[in-house]
Design a protein around this motif. Structure first.
Motif, PDB file in Angstrom:
ATOM      1  N   HIS A  32      14.067  -1.123   0.127  1.00 21.35           N
ATOM      2  CA  HIS A  32      14.755  -2.406   0.010  1.00 21.35           C
ATOM      3  C   HIS A  32      14.168  -3.204   1.168  1.00 21.35           C
ATOM      4  O   HIS A  32      14.592  -3.046   2.312  1.00 21.35           O
ATOM      5  CB  HIS A  32      16.270  -2.242   0.137  1.00 21.35           C
ATOM      6  N   SER A  33      13.155  -3.998   0.846  1.00 22.95           N
ATOM      7  CA  SER A  33      12.349  -4.638   1.883  1.00 22.95           C
ATOM      8  C   SER A  33      12.974  -5.909   2.428  1.00 22.95           C
ATOM      9  O   SER A  33      13.667  -6.634   1.719  1.00 22.95           O
ATOM     10  CB  SER A  33      10.959  -4.982   1.336  1.00 22.95           C
ATOM     11  N   ALA A  34      12.673  -6.163   3.679  1.00 18.18           N
ATOM     12  CA  ALA A  34      13.077  -7.410   4.314  1.00 18.18           C
ATOM     13  C   ALA A  34      12.307  -8.564   3.669  1.00 18.18           C
ATOM     14  O   ALA A  34      11.188  -8.373   3.174  1.00 18.18           O
ATOM     15  CB  ALA A  34      12.784  -7.340   5.814  1.00 18.18           C
ATOM     16  N   GLU A  35      12.888  -9.730   3.650  1.00 27.11           N
ATOM     17  CA  GLU A  35      12.262 -10.923   3.082  1.00 27.11           C
ATOM     18  C   GLU A  35      10.869 -11.145   3.681  1.00 27.11           C
ATOM     19  O   GLU A  35      10.707 -11.189   4.898  1.00 27.11           O
ATOM     20  CB  GLU A  35      13.135 -12.150   3.367  1.00 27.11           C
ATOM     21  N   GLY A  36       9.867 -11.243   2.819  1.00 20.21           N
ATOM     22  CA  GLY A  36       8.506 -11.535   3.268  1.00 20.21           C
ATOM     23  C   GLY A  36       7.777 -10.385   3.942  1.00 20.21           C
ATOM     24  O   GLY A  36       6.677 -10.566   4.465  1.00 20.21           O
ATOM     25  N   ALA A  37       8.369  -9.186   3.936  1.00 20.51           N
ATOM     26  CA  ALA A  37       7.763  -8.060   4.663  1.00 20.51           C
ATOM     27  C   ALA A  37       6.659  -7.352   3.879  1.00 20.51           C
ATOM     28  O   ALA A  37       5.830  -6.667   4.469  1.00 20.51           O
ATOM     29  CB  ALA A  37       8.839  -7.044   5.038  1.00 20.51           C
ATOM     30  N   THR A  38       6.630  -7.511   2.571  1.00 22.61           N
ATOM     31  CA  THR A  38       5.688  -6.762   1.742  1.00 22.61           C
ATOM     32  C   THR A  38       4.331  -7.455   1.707  1.00 22.61           C
ATOM     33  O   THR A  38       4.237  -8.653   1.458  1.00 22.61           O
ATOM     34  CB  THR A  38       6.247  -6.613   0.313  1.00 22.61           C
TER      35      THR A  38
ATOM     36  N   SER B 141       1.895  -2.530   2.712  1.00 26.50           N
ATOM     37  CA  SER B 141       2.834  -2.387   3.822  1.00 26.50           C
ATOM     38  C   SER B 141       4.129  -3.123   3.502  1.00 26.50           C
ATOM     39  O   SER B 141       4.137  -4.109   2.769  1.00 26.50           O
ATOM     40  CB  SER B 141       2.230  -2.912   5.126  1.00 26.50           C
ATOM     41  N   THR B 142       5.214  -2.592   4.029  1.00 19.78           N
ATOM     42  CA  THR B 142       6.520  -3.231   3.930  1.00 19.78           C
ATOM     43  C   THR B 142       7.436  -2.609   4.967  1.00 19.78           C
ATOM     44  O   THR B 142       7.077  -1.610   5.601  1.00 19.78           O
ATOM     45  CB  THR B 142       7.127  -3.100   2.508  1.00 19.78           C
ATOM     46  N   GLU B 143       8.593  -3.211   5.137  1.00 18.97           N
ATOM     47  CA  GLU B 143       9.607  -2.614   6.007  1.00 18.97           C
ATOM     48  C   GLU B 143      10.983  -3.014   5.523  1.00 18.97           C
ATOM     49  O   GLU B 143      11.136  -3.993   4.795  1.00 18.97           O
ATOM     50  CB  GLU B 143       9.389  -2.993   7.467  1.00 18.97           C
ATOM     51  N   GLY B 144      11.968  -2.199   5.887  1.00 14.86           N
ATOM     52  CA  GLY B 144      13.347  -2.413   5.467  1.00 14.86           C
ATOM     53  C   GLY B 144      14.067  -1.085   5.432  1.00 14.86           C
ATOM     54  O   GLY B 144      13.899  -0.258   6.326  1.00 14.86           O
ATOM     55  N   THR B 145      14.826  -0.845   4.370  1.00 15.19           N
ATOM     56  CA  THR B 145      15.545   0.420   4.204  1.00 15.19           C
ATOM     57  C   THR B 145      14.768   1.294   3.226  1.00 15.19           C
ATOM     58  O   THR B 145      14.526   0.906   2.090  1.00 15.19           O
ATOM     59  CB  THR B 145      16.980   0.177   3.687  1.00 15.19           C
ATOM     60  N   PHE B 146      14.379   2.457   3.697  1.00 19.58           N
ATOM     61  CA  PHE B 146      13.599   3.421   2.925  1.00 19.58           C
ATOM     62  C   PHE B 146      14.550   4.424   2.293  1.00 19.58           C
ATOM     63  O   PHE B 146      15.418   4.986   2.960  1.00 19.58           O
ATOM     64  CB  PHE B 146      12.620   4.131   3.859  1.00 19.58           C
ATOM     65  N   SER B 147      14.396   4.656   1.004  1.00 18.56           N
ATOM     66  CA  SER B 147      15.174   5.679   0.309  1.00 18.56           C
ATOM     67  C   SER B 147      14.311   6.924   0.229  1.00 18.56           C
ATOM     68  O   SER B 147      13.480   7.062  -0.667  1.00 18.56           O
ATOM     69  CB  SER B 147      15.562   5.196  -1.098  1.00 18.56           C
ATOM     70  N   SER B 148      14.504   7.826   1.195  1.00 16.40           N
ATOM     71  CA  SER B 148      13.666   9.016   1.244  1.00 16.40           C
ATOM     72  C   SER B 148      14.159  10.045   0.240  1.00 16.40           C
ATOM     73  O   SER B 148      15.321  10.066  -0.134  1.00 16.40           O
ATOM     74  CB  SER B 148      13.662   9.611   2.653  1.00 16.40           C
ATOM     75  N   GLY B 149      13.250  10.891  -0.191  1.00 19.33           N
ATOM     76  CA  GLY B 149      13.583  11.943  -1.143  1.00 19.33           C
ATOM     77  C   GLY B 149      12.559  11.981  -2.258  1.00 19.33           C
ATOM     78  O   GLY B 149      11.727  11.086  -2.396  1.00 19.33           O
ATOM     79  N   MET B 150      12.627  13.007  -3.057  1.00 23.36           N
ATOM     80  CA  MET B 150      11.706  13.176  -4.175  1.00 23.36           C
ATOM     81  C   MET B 150      12.100  12.222  -5.304  1.00 23.36           C
ATOM     82  O   MET B 150      13.277  12.000  -5.544  1.00 23.36           O
ATOM     83  CB  MET B 150      11.731  14.621  -4.676  1.00 23.36           C
ATOM     84  N   PRO B 151      11.099  11.662  -6.014  1.00 24.62           N
ATOM     85  CA  PRO B 151      11.411  10.773  -7.135  1.00 24.62           C
ATOM     86  C   PRO B 151      12.325  11.451  -8.153  1.00 24.62           C
ATOM     87  O   PRO B 151      12.120  12.606  -8.518  1.00 24.62           O
ATOM     88  CB  PRO B 151      10.040  10.475  -7.751  1.00 24.62           C
ATOM     89  N   GLY B 152      13.362  10.731  -8.561  1.00 25.06           N
ATOM     90  CA  GLY B 152      14.309  11.261  -9.529  1.00 25.06           C
ATOM     91  C   GLY B 152      15.403  12.121  -8.930  1.00 25.06           C
ATOM     92  O   GLY B 152      16.348  12.499  -9.618  1.00 25.06           O
ATOM     93  N   GLY B 153      15.283  12.451  -7.641  1.00 24.42           N
ATOM     94  CA  GLY B 153      16.286  13.281  -6.979  1.00 24.42           C
ATOM     95  C   GLY B 153      17.166  12.453  -6.063  1.00 24.42           C
ATOM     96  O   GLY B 153      17.061  11.229  -6.014  1.00 24.42           O
TER      97      GLY B 153
END
Length: 174
Positions: free
Chosen positions: A88-94, A110-122
């Motif tokens: 969930h990237s910060a405005e203009g960060a990508t 590149s981007t920054e914000g909130t990263f949802s870590s984990g395996m895809p689908g999990g």
């Protein structure tokens, strides 16, 4: 004994290591040279060809390497979408930057914000103030995907070293 066997398998999955340079490892058509302060990490997925950890003040950044062979891995756009979909990237960060590096077509992401870590689908864990810096290197033997995620400050301060790391591998193509 089991841990030793798994560690050896992880190193073999990264490709041939060179006895004259224990920091060298091959992913696809490229030989990378791990900086001394970046640590080997046991590969946690059969899709990963190698994994490194970049130490930081509060937490480490992870660098993962993927190579699926010719036509594999879903291509550049699919991987960019997948990587950015984890944030969930910060405005203009990508930023998506197509480049030519050492004669290779490379897309930097590149981007920054909130990263949802984990395996895809999990299940995922939200990690605030995180960043992504990735390089997708196109090659006839199969694209190589190099992705760093970690605390935003660490990823930003490591950017130039990461780019030099990738550039060196491309310049020394096997």
């Amino acid at each position: 004994m089991k841990r030793l066997a798994l560690s050896l398998l992880a190193l073999c999955a990264a490709g041939p290591l060179r006895a004259d340079d224990p920091a060298a490892f091959t992913v696809g058509a490229f030989t990378f040279h791990r900086p001394a302060e970046w640590k080997w990490v046991e590969v946690t997925s059969p899709m990963r060809k190698a994994q490194l950890s970049v130490p930081g003040a509060s937490a480490a950044a992870d660098i993962t390497f993927f190579h699926f062979g010719p036509g594999g891995g879903g291509g550049v756009k699919a991987n960019i979408d997948r990587w950015l979909g984890q944030f969930h990237s910060a405005e203009g960060a990508t930023k998506i930057e197509p480049r030519q590096i050492a004669g290779a077509k490379v897309t930097l992401v590149s981007t920054e914000g909130t990263f949802s870590s984990g395996m895809p689908g999990g299940p995922t864990t939200p990690m605030n103030d995180y960043a992504l810096l990735g390089a997708i290197v196109e090659h006839p033997e199969g694209d190589v995907f190099v992705k760093m995620t970690g605390p935003a400050a660490l990823v930003k301060e490591t950017r130039e070293k990461f780019l030099a790391f990738v550039t060196t591998a491309l310049a020394a193509k096997k």
